[in-house]
Design a protein around this motif. Structure first.
Motif, short mmCIF file in Angstrom:
data_model
loop_
_atom_site.label_atom_id
_atom_site.label_comp_id
_atom_site.label_asym_id
_atom_site.label_seq_id
_atom_site.Cartn_x
_atom_site.Cartn_y
_atom_site.Cartn_z
N LEU A 40 0.81 -1.21 0.00
CA LEU A 40 0.00 0.00 0.00
C LEU A 40 0.84 1.25 0.00
O LEU A 40 0.55 2.22 -0.68
CB LEU A 40 -0.90 0.00 1.24
CG LEU A 40 -2.07 -0.95 1.11
CD1 LEU A 40 -2.82 -1.01 2.42
CD2 LEU A 40 -2.97 -0.46 0.00
N ILE A 41 1.92 1.19 0.76
CA ILE A 41 2.78 2.36 0.84
C ILE A 41 3.25 2.75 -0.56
O ILE A 41 3.32 3.91 -0.93
CB ILE A 41 3.98 2.09 1.77
CG1 ILE A 41 3.45 2.03 3.20
CG2 ILE A 41 5.04 3.17 1.65
CD1 ILE A 41 4.45 1.51 4.20
N ALA A 42 3.48 1.72 -1.32
CA ALA A 42 3.98 1.98 -2.66
C ALA A 42 2.97 2.68 -3.56
O ALA A 42 3.33 3.41 -4.46
CB ALA A 42 4.42 0.68 -3.29
N ILE A 43 1.73 2.42 -3.31
CA ILE A 43 0.76 2.91 -4.29
C ILE A 43 -0.19 3.96 -3.74
O ILE A 43 -0.94 4.57 -4.47
CB ILE A 43 -0.08 1.74 -4.84
CG1 ILE A 43 -0.72 1.01 -3.67
CG2 ILE A 43 0.73 0.81 -5.70
CD1 ILE A 43 -1.82 0.10 -4.09
N HIS A 44 -0.17 4.13 -2.49
CA HIS A 44 -1.20 4.97 -1.88
C HIS A 44 -0.63 6.34 -1.52
O HIS A 44 0.26 6.44 -0.70
CB HIS A 44 -1.73 4.24 -0.64
CG HIS A 44 -2.97 4.88 -0.10
ND1 HIS A 44 -3.47 4.58 1.13
CD2 HIS A 44 -3.80 5.79 -0.63
CE1 HIS A 44 -4.56 5.29 1.34
NE2 HIS A 44 -4.78 6.02 0.27
N SER A 45 -1.13 7.34 -2.13
CA SER A 45 -0.65 8.66 -1.75
C SER A 45 -1.62 9.27 -0.75
O SER A 45 -2.83 9.15 -0.87
CB SER A 45 -0.55 9.54 -3.00
OG SER A 45 -1.79 9.57 -3.65
N ILE A 46 -1.08 9.86 0.24
CA ILE A 46 -1.91 10.39 1.31
C ILE A 46 -2.10 11.90 1.12
O ILE A 46 -1.17 12.62 0.83
CB ILE A 46 -1.27 10.09 2.68
CG1 ILE A 46 -1.20 8.57 2.85
CG2 ILE A 46 -2.07 10.71 3.81
CD1 ILE A 46 -0.14 8.13 3.80
N ALA A 47 -3.35 12.29 1.20
CA ALA A 47 -3.63 13.72 1.00
C ALA A 47 -4.53 14.21 2.11
O ALA A 47 -4.88 13.48 3.02
CB ALA A 47 -4.30 13.93 -0.35
N GLN A 48 -4.92 15.45 2.00
CA GLN A 48 -5.85 16.03 2.97
C GLN A 48 -7.23 15.42 2.76
O GLN A 48 -7.92 15.72 1.80
CB GLN A 48 -5.92 17.55 2.75
CG GLN A 48 -4.75 18.30 3.29
CD GLN A 48 -4.78 18.39 4.80
OE1 GLN A 48 -5.83 18.24 5.43
NE2 GLN A 48 -3.62 18.61 5.42
N GLU A 49 -7.64 14.55 3.62
CA GLU A 49 -8.88 13.85 3.38
C GLU A 49 -9.66 13.67 4.66
O GLU A 49 -9.13 13.80 5.75
CB GLU A 49 -8.58 12.45 2.82
CG GLU A 49 -7.95 12.48 1.45
CD GLU A 49 -7.56 11.10 1.01
OE1 GLU A 49 -7.25 10.26 1.87
OE2 GLU A 49 -7.59 10.87 -0.21
N ARG A 50 -10.93 13.35 4.48
CA ARG A 50 -11.71 12.96 5.63
C ARG A 50 -12.61 11.79 5.23
O ARG A 50 -12.80 11.50 4.05
CB ARG A 50 -12.53 14.12 6.16
CG ARG A 50 -13.59 14.59 5.17
CD ARG A 50 -14.11 15.95 5.56
NE ARG A 50 -15.16 16.35 4.65
CZ ARG A 50 -16.45 15.99 4.79
NH1 ARG A 50 -16.84 15.27 5.81
NH2 ARG A 50 -17.35 16.40 3.91
N THR A 51 -13.18 11.13 6.24
CA THR A 51 -13.94 9.91 5.97
C THR A 51 -15.43 10.18 6.02
O THR A 51 -15.91 10.90 6.89
CB THR A 51 -13.58 8.85 7.02
OG1 THR A 51 -12.18 8.69 7.00
CG2 THR A 51 -14.24 7.52 6.70
N VAL A 52 -16.12 9.62 5.05
CA VAL A 52 -17.58 9.71 5.03
C VAL A 52 -18.14 8.29 5.04
O VAL A 52 -17.64 7.43 4.31
CB VAL A 52 -18.07 10.47 3.77
CG1 VAL A 52 -19.60 10.42 3.68
CG2 VAL A 52 -17.57 11.89 3.77
N THR A 53 -19.12 8.05 5.86
CA THR A 53 -19.76 6.73 5.84
C THR A 53 -21.20 6.89 5.39
O THR A 53 -21.75 8.00 5.41
CB THR A 53 -19.75 6.06 7.23
OG1 THR A 53 -20.47 6.92 8.12
CG2 THR A 53 -18.37 5.82 7.75
N GLY A 54 -21.81 5.79 4.98
CA GLY A 54 -23.18 5.91 4.52
C GLY A 54 -23.83 4.58 4.25
O GLY A 54 -23.20 3.53 4.31
N THR A 55 -25.13 4.64 3.95
CA THR A 55 -25.90 3.45 3.62
C THR A 55 -26.69 3.74 2.35
O THR A 55 -27.23 4.84 2.20
CB THR A 55 -26.91 3.11 4.73
OG1 THR A 55 -26.25 3.23 5.98
CG2 THR A 55 -27.45 1.70 4.57
#
Lengths: 522, 1041
Positions: B13-28
């Protein structure tokens, strides 16, 4: 953006460069030769080998019907062989190739003759007249068999590929006439042939070539081919005796005399030797089919001695049964030679099996897995000549020709003290062999021909039986499902013709193998 | 172990995942109609390809950029919905089912996703869930019964189920009828389907007509199966692990007589394999011969089930692990299949990596798949060759060895043929056949098949309305296999029973085929005005196929069971063959759409092929298609509840192809090994079996189709119907010709035929709603007929293959194909003519025409029930209107007297029904036969009865329960207490559980075909090499982490 467009253009360029004509010019077969690259010498050995193989190994059915052979106790009843109810699939491999997906498919006459016709065409293109002559001889043999089995068959339309996709049938009589004409041409071609014009002949001719390219060897080769052609001419004429009746086919016979080379004589068996060896598919065909296969196992557990023939020999003090049949591998109750009655259904679980009975590849026939394979034996040739002399067709003394033929049979089988044995037999006084007491000399000659050819040429017995009714006391099959049928007088056209050449086979009308005779069978 | 695994994934994952300013949304996400959660809904952030899917309970979790994100929810059959998140961290979304199917997207040619409503031809999409419902190992089996127009026929059972796929019948009489497989945009050969891991598949689109041929080229004339593999969408990595365990057992065993045991003509013979002995009476009898030590077996003379007991319970084990995250998908699968025939085994292991990355306007991707199949199976052909060499007929096929064992023989007791003196080669009870356990051990086929498929996927968006895509690919298949016979030398006891040596031999084969291809195209999509949109494609395709086959064999090994060709006597045999062909194409399409409800598209393509002679090798073919959505176009029809959707579509096109074998322009000469040549230095060539036309031209197909798509009651009822008509001319066919032509086949342009049919698809979704659940029903039906219009001047019929006594034929005026077979001679009233004394009939030398071999009707029914987290789904399939020939199998059974027919009238003499005999007073007229009985029943069945193939032709109709599954998704609340397992589902599955056939079919599955290896286009020709059909049942557990 520009970069992308440039690279796109470059790609297009590469691709269109690939689309020059030579990009698509890759469809020449890298795996197999096509007709252009063949020479007659590459085809001839196969044609000769397959012809002799077919003649020697394809006529079990005739051997069974003619009282030579019978089914061993190892097998259950075999119909239609034993009940004579001939179907369109029975023995169809005379005409139709076996499926090439199986282990060892049978090769049909049309297949052999196709190769033969390609060879003729290639030879004619290059002026290789000797090859042309050889192809005509083979053609006369192959089509003779087809006519003798089916009467009318495709001939003039044959081997034309897509030009005649539904080949029409020719009359058996017309085919015979043309075969004789082909042989007339063949002997002339042999006589005039030049060695230089026929490359590869000394090795490709596995019948009469001996590997030497000397002038003497070539002269011998020419002579022998002419003798074979002449003997084949005589055979074709004698087939038609019942048509000629008392008329002598003088003109045809004169052509043979004019050639001057004569017939195959004692010791002059026409046979082939491509280099048989103890390998899969490379053994002598007769040996490989009826004696042992390349692993040393019994090749044939089906065909065994027929009691009719066994007793015809034994009851007349004729030792030849020890040469055309073998001793039982595991005799029961001291029965070293054991045969069967054809068609008998034996429900006794303890009946003698294949190993307890006499196989049909006796020591006089199957001498070695690498022996030459006969195609036209001296024995048969001498009997043909004897009959022709007796009929007044050719010059000679009938009785001595007859005695020479019987003696040649003993010699050919390598009977111990062959000439003495033959002499004794000829002089025994038994009506089966005695010249002096015989009222019908022709039947006597043909009966002795019958006794001389088991295993050697099973087909001839069926031809002579249909032609002259010899042997007269031949028993019919004991099959419980025979239903009054008699020995068939021909084969039914193969199912493939009904399916793939329907209109032409239909034009032949309803064929009944019990009654629809071939043209020379009167 | 899990720890190491997850740390490995973290590394990845480290190799492919770039981390940015994000937040989490959940839903149904739930459905409006029934309020039930919707699993599998695609959730994407608008304007990106970032997204996820809802889980089993309709829940999703997604990381969104800090600023105002808009989520797009799409799901097949539902209207797409967009939702601005704002600052919310939890949302609930209700999707409305889309009566007009506006949201339905079909992956069409070149992998371009298009709205179904725009398309002018029939296309169906199958989701991964539908495909893998009951865990078929072969993707093709997963398609069975699910798509109209598609005839998926399983032609054998065993560890490699052979599957034939025909779409809308046939396009070629003797050539290729396989649809084209397009895998992630790359054209592949169809047989690669069996190597694919079904769990890697995202969706399958079936493009039924020939319309896509303009884009895909000649391969697409038989329809296209577009397979798209999974690529990750979720930001968070999802690991899925699943296991499927299935057992298989015989679902249909031939009906055999159980009244009579071994012997002949009513006499008991202890070593006979004929069942023509006396009736079973429960006494004690000896079997086999007394062994040299004096011992002999004895059994009760009564029938048993031993012949069925020979077979094992098969096992299919599939284990899968996959990891998916954004634009990244990695999977491994191991499938182990053990067949019902002892020692038959196949193991398929495959890995896949799909990865891509966007760099602004450029997107670069790579798909790589490597699969290994390791198989070890009985080699039926080896045994057949042995029997052929022995000159014993009627012994073909393993099933023949088993069926033809008398019913009182305890066959399953003969497993230990190396140690049991009654089971070994010399001591086996039977004088005429082999112990089948010995046979399956002796003749083996063992090999490894490796597939590597890799393609790049480069696309560049030049502007909003135009993009370029380049897909170069390589696929390679390598088969290394070995056929061998261990060999056996009889001892003196065996030799005394006339047993021969079974030769030890080995043949090695290597087959290496590689395909290189490059597809490059520009895709235009421009909205001119609000109402008017145009689309276009311009592209080029180039392909090279290359194959090398090397085989080498030794027919006589010296040291037993040492399978080195060096360990031999005699000659080697073998061949080394090479094949190569090239194709180059330029193609294009132009489309226009007015307000979305009127669409038209024209296409054209030109091919150049290396397979035809220069001058004949370039050919062009055009096409046109269009669609009209009446419910949008006509104001009066808009927004009506009863008829909510009405679309008309039509297409016409022409397809050219020359998909023939390489080097099919000139006859060849060979030295076949069975001919003996070369003898040392002496060659000897023989003409091949086929003559060719050097001026062969491409063949053309003209297709027309018209269809209607409707939705009623707000989309609860959907009905789609298509009529198609194809005119196939100038067919390149291989004509079976008279042997007197010098050949067996002539390869030329001939034959024309028409092919037409109707396809119907019905969806009732849902049919019934109830609390917490619903009942859905889908059905499809296909009617397909064809007519041969011409073959060749002077030829009215054409053999397609099979047995000469019973094969497939194309006959002018008849459908493709008819069975032609041998029959009895009959009088003018159709009565069988028998002999007045013996009561025996005889065979008619002319073969007669029987039923068609392709089904007239195919129907699939798919009811399913959802209740809470349970789903119960079944799939039934019917095929009918056709016949099959069990000639070779039935003929064997008649010969040995095990067939049910042979016990007729307790084997007392009987009058042949519907028979007559010739009036001796009036030849040519026939008298009804009421009293002449067949003289001997044994001779009748082993004689003419078994030669007359019409005795073994029956209706091939069958109803099958293809699939049955009961699945359960474990509710999220049960999983809530831990955060390792995020989803868990279990299922009970069954495949091919039942088959219902007419009573006259006493043999086996009528879909089987034993001769297809030799004759590609035959149907329903079955011999004893076909194993009995099996049912599969088991369970499946799948967990997401």
């Amino acid at each position: 953006m520009k970069k992308v467009i440039y690279s796109f253009l470059t790609l297009l360029l590469i691709i269109s460069a690939g689309c020059k004509k030579d990009f698509f010019d890759i469809n020449d077969n890298p795996n197999y030769p096509i007709e252009e690259s063949l020479t007659p010498a590459l085809i001839l050995p196969k044609v000769l080998h397959e012809t002799s193989k077919k003649m020697a190994t394809s006529y079990d059915f005739a051997a069974s019907w003619m009282g030579y052979w019978a089914r061993s106790g190892t097998y259950g009843p075999s119909n239609p062989l034993e009940n004579y109810d001939i179907t369109s699939s029975y023995e169809k491999d005379e005409w139709v190739n076996g499926s090439t997906t199986v282990y060892s498919p049978t090769v049909s006459w049309y297949n052999i003759l196709m190769d033969n016709s390609v060879m003729e065409k290639k030879a004619q293109e290059t002026g290789a007249t000797f090859y042309v002559g050889m192809s005509k001889v083979i053609k006369s043999i192959g089509f003779m068999y087809l006519v003798d089995e089916y009467n009318n068959v495709p001939y003039t339309d044959a081997f034309k590929g897509t030009e005649a996709i539904s080949p029409k049938y020719d009359k058996g009589q017309d085919i015979y006439n043309d075969l004789l004409a082909q042989l007339d041409e063949a002997v002339k071609l042999f006589a005039d042939a030049q060695l230089d014009a026929n490359p590869g002949l000394s090795t490709a001719d596995i019948m009469f070539g001996n590997g030497s390219t000397s002038a003497a060897a070539f002269t011998k080769q020419k002579l022998m081919w002419r003798k074979l052609a002449n003997t084949q001419r005589l055979k074709l004429l004698l087939r038609q005796t019942e048509l000629y009746g008392s008329t002598i086919p003088t003109a045809e016979l004169a052509k043979i005399t004019d050639d001057g080379s004569g017939f195959l004589l004692a010791g002059e068996t026409a046979s082939v030797q491509p280099g048989y060896s103890v390998n899969e598919f490379q053994q002598n065909p007769f040996y490989d089919t009826y004696k042992y296969n390349f692993t040393g196992d019994n090749a044939d557990d089906f065909n065994r001695a027929n009691n009719y023939l066994l007793y015809k020999y034994a009851d007349n003090d004729d030792v030849r049964y020890q040469y055309v049949f073998s001793e039982a591998e595991t005799p029961l109750a001291g029965n070293i030679y054991w045969g069967y009655d054809f068609g008998f259904v034996d429900t006794d679980p303890d009946q003698p099996k294949a190993v307890n009975s006499s196989d049909v590849a006796g020591p006089g026939l199957a001498k070695s897995p690498t022996q030459r394979q006969w195609l036209f034996t001296s024995v048969e040739s001498l009997f043909l000549q004897a009959e022709a002399i007796q009929r007044g067709w050719i010059q000679g003394t009938a009785e001595s020709a007859y005695r020479a033929a019987v003696t040649e049979s003993f010699v050919w089988l390598e009977v111990e003290n062959a000439t003495t044995e033959a002499e004794q037999y000829l002089n025994s006084g038994s009506s089966i062999v005695n010249w002096g007491t015989a009222t019908d000399k022709i039947r006597l000659i043909v009966m002795q021909k019958y006794l001389a050819l088991p295993g050697i040429n099973n087909f001839e017995a069926w031809v002579d039986y249909r032609r002259l009714g010899v042997p007269t006391d031949l028993p019919l099959s004991l099959s419980p499902s025979r239903n009054g049928r008699v020995i068939p007088v021909r084969l039914q056209y193969p199912l493939e013709e009904f399916s793939y050449n329907a209109a032409n086979v239909a034009a032949e009308g309803t064929i009944n193998p019990q009654t629809s005779k071939v043209f020379w069978d009167k | 172990m899990r720890k190491t695994l997850s740390s490995l994934f973290i590394l990845l994952l480290i190799a492919i995942h770039s981390i940015a300013q994000e937040r989490t949304v959940t839903g149904t996400v739930t459905a409006k109609e029934d309020g039930l959660p919707l699993p599998g809904v695609s959730v994407k952030i608008k304007g990106t390809s970032t997204g996820t899917q809802t889980g089993a309970n309709g829940n999703f979790v997604i990381k969104v950029p800090a600023n105002n994100a808009v989520l797009v929810f799409t799901y097949i059959g539902y209207a797409t919905q967009e939702l601005a998140i704002g600052s919310r961290s939890a949302v609930s979304v209700v999707l409305t089912s889309d009566a007009r199917q506006l949201g339905e997207v079909v992956v069409t040619a070149l992998g371009i996703e298009r709205q179904k409503k725009e398309i002018g031809y029939a296309a169906t999409t199958i989701s991964s869930g539908t495909l893998t419902n009951v865990n078929a190992v072969n993707v093709a089996n997963g398609l069975q019964g699910k798509v109209s127009g598609l005839n998926v026929t399983t032609i054998s059972s065993g560890v490699n189920e052979d599957v034939v796929i025909n779409m809308r019948g046939l396009r070629s009489l003797t050539g290729d009828n396989n649809p084209l497989l397009v895998l992630d945009g790359v054209q592949m050969e169809l047989n690669y389907l069996s190597s694919l891991n079904p769990n890697d598949i995202e969706s399958v689109s079936v493009l039924k007509g020939t319309s896509s041929a303009a884009i895909y080229g000649p391969g697409a004339r038989n329809g296209v199966i577009v397979v798209t593999t999974k690529r990750g969408t979720a930001d968070k990595p999802v690991i899925t692990a699943s296991n499927s365990t299935q057992f298989s057992s015989i679902s249909f065993f031939p009906k055999l007589q159980t009244q009579f045991g071994s012997g002949g003509y009513g006499e008991y013979i202890p070593y006979e394999n004929w069942s023509w002995g006396p009736a079973y009476d429960g006494s004690t009898v000896n079997i086999g011969r007394p062994l040299p030590d004096g011992s002999q077996q004895s059994v009760v003379y009564s029938p048993t089930d031993e012949r069925k007991d020979f077979f094992n319970t098969g096992l299919t084990l599939q284990n899968d692990v996959s990891l998916s995250t954004k634009d990244f998908y990695l999977s491994i699968q191991d499938a182990l299949i053990k067949g019902i025939v002892p020692d038959d085994e196949n193991r398929r292991t495959g890995i896949r990596l799909n990865a891509s990355r966007e760099y602004g306007k450029l997107k670069a991707g790579l798909n790589v798949n490597y699969i290994q199949n390791n198989y070890k199976v009985f080699n039926d052909n080896g045994m057949e060759d042995y029997f052929t060499a022995q000159g014993t007929g009627g012994n073909d096929g393993l099933m023949s060895q088993i069926f033809n064992t008398p019913a009182h023989i305890p066959i399953s007791k003969y497993k230990n043929f190396t140690t049991d003196k009654f089971a070994d080669y010399n001591g086996y009870y039977n004088d005429y056949g082999l112990n089948p356990y010995f046979a399956i051990d002796n003749w083996r086929n063992e090999g490894k098949r490796q597939d590597v498929v890799a393609n790049l996927d480069l696309s560049y968006k030049i502007a909003d309305w135009i993009s370029l895509k380049w897909t170069p690919s390589i696929s390679s298949r390598t088969i290394g296999e070995r056929d061998f016979s261990r060999g056996e030398v009889p001892n003196s006891f065996g030799a005394g029973r006339s047993f021969n040596t079974v030769p030890g031999n080995v043949t090695e084969r290597n087959n290496n085929r590689t395909r290189l291809s490059s597809e490059l195209f520009a895709n235009l999509n421009k909205t001119l005005t609000d109402d008017f949109k145009i689309t276009g494609i311009v592209g080029t395709y180039v392909r090279q196929n290359q194959q090398r086959i090397t085989s080498v064999g030794a027919s006589s090994l010296v040291v037993p069971e040492l399978f080195n060709i060096g360990n031999r006597t005699g000659n080697l045999n073998g061949a080394s063959l090479e094949y190569k062909n090239r194709l180059f194409s330029i193609y294009g399409s132009a489309g226009a759409s007015y307000k979305g409800w009127a669409n038209i598209e024209v296409t054209g393509r030109n091919d150049w092929t290396s397979l035809l002679a220069v001058g004949n090798n370039s050919y062009f073919y055009p096409g046109v298609s269009g669609s009209l959505i009446l419910t949008d176009a006509i104001p009066a029809l808009q927004n009506k509840k009863a008829v909510s959707y009405l679309k008309l579509r039509g297409a016409w096109n022409k397809t050219g192809n020359a998909e023939i074998d390489e080097y099919s322009l000139a006859a060849v000469y060979t030295q076949p090994s069975y001919g003996g040549f070369p003898f040392g230095s002496l060659p000897g060539f023989t003409a091949g079996n086929t003559t060719y036309d050097a001026d062969l031209k491409p063949e053309f197909i003209k297709s027309t189709e018209a269809g209607i798509e409707t939705g009623f009651l707000n989309g609860k009822i959907n009905l789609e119907a298509t009529y198609f008509y194809q005119d196939n001319t100038d067919q390149i066919i291989s004509v079976r010709v008279s042997d007197a032509t010098g050949y067996n086949f002539a390869n030329l342009n001939a034959a024309s035929f028409t092919n037409k049919g109707v396809e119907l698809d019905l969806r009732l979704t849902p049919l019934i709603k109830f609390k917490d659940g619903n009942f859905q029903f889908r059905a499809n039906a296909t009617y397909n007929d064809s007519e041969i219009t011409s073959i060749y001047p002077g030829l009215e019929e054409l053999s397609i293959g099979g047995y000469v006594a019973s094969g497939n034929y194309a006959i002018v005026g008849e459908p493709a194909f008819r069975i032609k077979a041998t029959d009895y001679l009959r009088d003018d009233q159709g009565r069988i003519i028998v002999d007045r004394f013996s009561g025996y009939p005889s065979e008619d030398p002319n073969t007669k025409s029987f039923g068609r071999t392709l089904p007239l009707w195919i129907v699939g029914l798919n009811p399913s029930v959802n209740w809470k987290n349970f789903n119960l789904s079944a799939l039934f399939e019917y095929k009918g209107g056709h016949e099959a020939s069990f000639f070779a199998m039935g003929s064997d059974m008649a010969w040995t007297g095990v067939g049910r027919a042979t016990a007729r009238n307790n084997r007392e003499r009987f009058v042949l029904p519907n028979s007559s005999y010739e009036d001796p007073a009036n030849p040519g007229t026939y008298i009804a036969n009421t009293n002449v009985t067949v003289s001997n029943v044994n001779d009748f069945y082993t004689g003419v009865y078994r030669d007359v193939a019409s005795n073994f032709i029956t209706s091939a109709a069958a109803w099958r329960m293809r699939e049955l599954s009961l699945s359960y998704d474990v509710p999220a609340k049960f999983l809530a207490k831990q955060n390792v397992v995020k989803g868990l589902s279990v299922a009970l599955t069954g495949r091919n559980l039942f088959i219902w056939v007419p009573k006259t079919n006493e043999y086996t599955d009528p879909d089987f075909n034993s001769v297809r290896d030799d004759y590609d286009n035959t149907f329903g020709i079955i011999n004893s090499q076909s194993n009995p059909p099996v049912r599969m049942y088991g369970f499946n557990v799948s967990a997401r982490f």
